[in-house]
Design an enzyme around this catalytic site. Structure first.
Site, mmCIF file in Angstrom:
data_model
loop_
_atom_site.group_PDB
_atom_site.id
_atom_site.type_symbol
_atom_site.label_atom_id
_atom_site.label_comp_id
_atom_site.label_asym_id
_atom_site.label_seq_id
_atom_site.Cartn_x
_atom_site.Cartn_y
_atom_site.Cartn_z
ATOM 1 N N GLU A 144 0.816 -1.219 0.000
ATOM 2 C CA GLU A 144 0.000 0.000 0.000
ATOM 3 C C GLU A 144 0.847 1.266 0.000
ATOM 4 O O GLU A 144 0.566 2.222 -0.727
ATOM 5 C CB GLU A 144 -0.928 0.005 1.222
ATOM 6 N N GLY A 149 2.049 7.038 -0.442
ATOM 7 C CA GLY A 149 2.404 7.073 0.985
ATOM 8 C C GLY A 149 1.213 6.759 1.874
ATOM 9 O O GLY A 149 0.675 5.644 1.854
ATOM 10 N N ASP A 215 9.435 8.393 -11.045
ATOM 11 C CA ASP A 215 8.795 7.923 -9.806
ATOM 12 C C ASP A 215 7.277 7.796 -10.001
ATOM 13 O O ASP A 215 6.670 6.785 -9.626
ATOM 14 C CB ASP A 215 9.111 8.911 -8.670
ATOM 15 N N LYS A 219 4.648 4.339 -10.047
ATOM 16 C CA LYS A 219 3.372 4.246 -9.320
ATOM 17 C C LYS A 219 2.219 3.916 -10.276
ATOM 18 O O LYS A 219 1.305 3.168 -9.929
ATOM 19 C CB LYS A 219 3.134 5.539 -8.539
HETATM 20 N N1 HSE Z 1 10.051 11.156 -3.984
HETATM 21 C C1 HSE Z 1 8.720 10.696 -3.773
HETATM 22 C C2 HSE Z 1 7.768 11.888 -3.826
HETATM 23 C C3 HSE Z 1 8.637 9.990 -2.449
HETATM 24 O O1 HSE Z 1 8.249 13.026 -3.871
HETATM 25 O O2 HSE Z 1 6.560 11.700 -3.856
HETATM 26 C C4 HSE Z 1 7.447 9.100 -2.279
HETATM 27 O O3 HSE Z 1 7.386 8.065 -3.210
#
Ligand code: HSE
Length: 340
Positions: A144, A149, A215, A219
């Site tokens: 999760e 987060g 990133d 996701k």
């Molecule tokens: N670097 C990522 C962000 C951290 O800024 O959302 C969480 O995955």
């Protein structure tokens, strides 16, 4: 419940703190304690079958920079030397190879252990392989905290919205980019805003992963595979980051009552990360490091959630929810879980 934790950076330390805060909760709910029997970071480990004190782990990390008292060559050998039920894999994300996290998760699942991770590399590169290993070995595999987060997007879709046909998910999935774009809305430069995000500890070790959109793309892959049952990988996502967004573009958007936000999108065959114009006041026009996601379903229509996408305690809260889910499942079945 005996836990082996691999990775003792921000998230690992946050989890140790949550274990201290929720000690009584576990005893009351399950009549048993949750113990950390082994903790590893990149260069050291410590283990004790009778349980390690989370306070001591935190203290040693603070004082020496290491969680453990002994060095190691091969993390798999350390894992094999410990009796544990669940691996919590929170070592740093390696988007290119999956890194040590991939090796550790594979090994734990192949050994019949349940796994919780927030490590995006293994999930974005080898999602279907890991799910297949988990199924074969009758293990729980939950993640999760890897997307959003503290924002419970995966559990919302897989549990609360389980009977729905989900048409699309669009979201702000990277707090660093949202922070930078919101600061630029207020006249700050890209470079200044990035520096601040790094100082606050939101940015990845290599901030290119944030600002180039990688990133967010990880996701998108995790959501597409876990919610839309796709079989996709990082290379299947069309990715545009925010590095070419100029102050002029931000001002032009503002003059039309719009903001620019980096949006990850999954709908039909589309898997995309790109900067988009969003009307001011729209749920996806949020500011700061918040993440947000809008899910569109056939029966419920649009549902939007928002929350802190990164942070020590916030990410640990998602690990806690996965842990409770695994322990509930074991309790119901009187032992080892039967499904994912
Ligand atoms: N670097 C990522 C962000 C951290 O800024 O959302 C969480 O995955």
């Amino acid at each position: 419940m005996r836990i082996l934790i691999s990775g003792f950076g921000t998230v690992g330390q946050g989890f140790a703190e949550v274990m201290i805060l929720r000690k009584d909760f576990f005893k009351e709910r399950y009549g048993e304690e949750v113990t950390i029997v082994c903790a590893m970071d990149s260069s050291s480990y410590v283990s004790d079958q009778s349980g390690l004190s989370p306070n001591e782990l935190l203290k040693r990390k603070l004082e020496t920079g290491k969680v453990g008292t002994q060095g190691y060559q091969d993390p798999v050998k350390v894992m094999d030397s410990v009796e544990y039920d669940l691996l919590i894999e929170v070592s740093p994300t390696d988007i290119k190879t999956g890194g040590a996290g991939l090796k550790n998760i594979r090994h734990a699942l192949e050994s019949g252990k349940d796994v919780i991770t927030v490590n995006k590399g293994p999930l974005a590169l080898k999602f279907c392989e890991l799910i297949a290993i988990a199924r074969k070995n009758n293990c729980k595999f939950r993640f999760e905290g890897s997307v959003g987060g503290a924002m419970p997007i995966i559990n919302l879709c897989r549990e609360s919205l389980v009977g729905e046909n989900i048409y699309s998910i669009r979201g702000i999935l990277n707090g660093t980019c949202n922070f930078i774009l919101s600061k630029m809305d207020n006249g700050q430069s890209f470079e200044q805003a990035l520096k601040e995000a790094q100082q606050m500890g939101y940015a990845e070790a290599d901030p290119a992963n944030d600002i180039e959109g990688y990133d967010s793309a990880c996701k998108v892959v995790i959501l597409a595979n876990s919610i839309f049952k796709r079989n996709v990988s990082f290379s299947d996502v069309s990715i545009t980051g925010i590095t070419s967004i100029t102050s002029e573009a931000i001002s032009l958007a503002a003059s039309h009552n719009m903001v620019i936000r980096l949006i990850g999108e999954m709908s039909g065959d589309k898997l995309e990360v790109a900067p988009r114009l969003v009307p001011k006041g729209h749920p996806l026009s949020i500011t700061g490091t918040l993440n947000a996601a809008q899910v569109v379903t056939d029966l419920a229509g649009p549902i939007t959630i928002s929350g802190k996408g990164a942070g020590r305690t916030e990410t640990a809260s998602a690990i806690l929810s996965d842990l409770v889910s695994i322990m509930d499942d074991r309790k119901e079945r009187g032992g080892k879980c039967q499904n994912l």
